[in-house]
Design an enzyme around this catalytic site. Structure first.
Site, mmCIF file in Angstrom:
data_model
loop_
_atom_site.group_PDB
_atom_site.id
_atom_site.type_symbol
_atom_site.label_atom_id
_atom_site.label_comp_id
_atom_site.label_asym_id
_atom_site.label_seq_id
_atom_site.Cartn_x
_atom_site.Cartn_y
_atom_site.Cartn_z
ATOM 1 N N CYS A 119 0.826 -1.247 -0.055
ATOM 2 C CA CYS A 119 -0.092 -0.011 0.111
ATOM 3 C C CYS A 119 0.945 1.335 -0.155
ATOM 4 O O CYS A 119 1.753 1.441 -0.883
ATOM 5 C CB CYS A 119 -1.002 -0.021 1.163
ATOM 6 N N HIS A 120 0.845 2.157 1.180
ATOM 7 C CA HIS A 120 1.472 3.128 1.028
ATOM 8 C C HIS A 120 2.603 3.115 1.736
ATOM 9 O O HIS A 120 3.642 4.133 1.722
ATOM 10 C CB HIS A 120 0.857 4.258 2.002
ATOM 11 N N GLY A 121 3.362 1.967 2.099
ATOM 12 C CA GLY A 121 4.721 1.444 2.624
ATOM 13 C C GLY A 121 5.734 1.763 1.455
ATOM 14 O O GLY A 121 6.751 2.316 2.084
ATOM 15 N N GLN A 123 5.872 4.608 0.090
ATOM 16 C CA GLN A 123 6.441 5.935 0.241
ATOM 17 C C GLN A 123 7.877 5.893 1.068
ATOM 18 O O GLN A 123 8.520 6.683 0.736
ATOM 19 C CB GLN A 123 5.430 6.748 0.847
#
Length: 186
Positions: A119-121, A123
């Site tokens: 997911c946003h990991g 980033q």
């Protein structure tokens, strides 16, 4: 199954996605690994639940589970772990600015250890400068960040590019963990 002395680092913090975190903890335990949750501080974290609802253009967020961090990121030594998993939720929005974490991610990469993000990991991988020239996936509304960092976003549940394994959301768990365990078994 793995020997119980092998540890895997799970990186998250407040606003980390509860299902992603807890699924990882129990899946790694089931496989005989020791999951260790790292956050900015060793404390009780406030997880969130990201869900998908009809009529919404993006996910919705609800309060999630309280989850204990085992160690502060600043205390982690890369040599003690076989791989790192960067969890999603909103936590990566601020974790990507944590100099200790970015340095640690770079150390894992230098040491040739697996770096997995859901997911946003991703980033955090972007902040560490590790996406350029790589095929990766993440939550669809973060794909622009991957592309601006020189990576190629692939619309698949899980993508493997060398020691990097990335996934879109908790809906990707089956493919993501199948790829992770195939990598760890090699």
């Amino acid at each position: 199954l793995f020997r119980s002395s092998k540890k895997i680092l799970i990186v998250t913090d407040d606003s980390g996605e509860s299902f992603e975190i807890l699924y990882a903890v129990y899946r790694f335990r089931e496989a005989g690994l020791i999951p260790v949750i790292a956050a900015t501080k060793k404390k009780t974290l406030n997880g969130v639940i990201h869900d998908f609802a009809p009529g919404w253009n993006t996910y919705i967020e609800k309060p999630g589970y309280l989850i204990n961090a085992d160690i502060a990121i600043s205390k982690v030594k890369a040599k003690d772990y076989i791989a790192m998993v960067l969890m999603g939720g909103r936590a990566p929005e601020f974790l990507r600015h944590n100099k200790s974490l970015v340095k640690l991610v770079k150390q894992f990469h230098t040491d040739g250890k697996g770096l997995f993000a859901i997911c946003h990991g991703i980033q955090v991988l972007i902040a560490a400068g590790l996406c350029e020239g790589r095929k990766m996936t993440c939550y669809c509304n973060v794909r622009l960040e991957v592309e601006l960092a020189g990576g190629q976003w692939v619309n698949k549940q899980s993508v493997v590019d060398g020691p990097f394994i990335t996934a879109q959301t908790w809906e990707s768990h089956a493919e993501f963990y199948r790829d992770i365990f195939k990598y760890l078994d090699s």
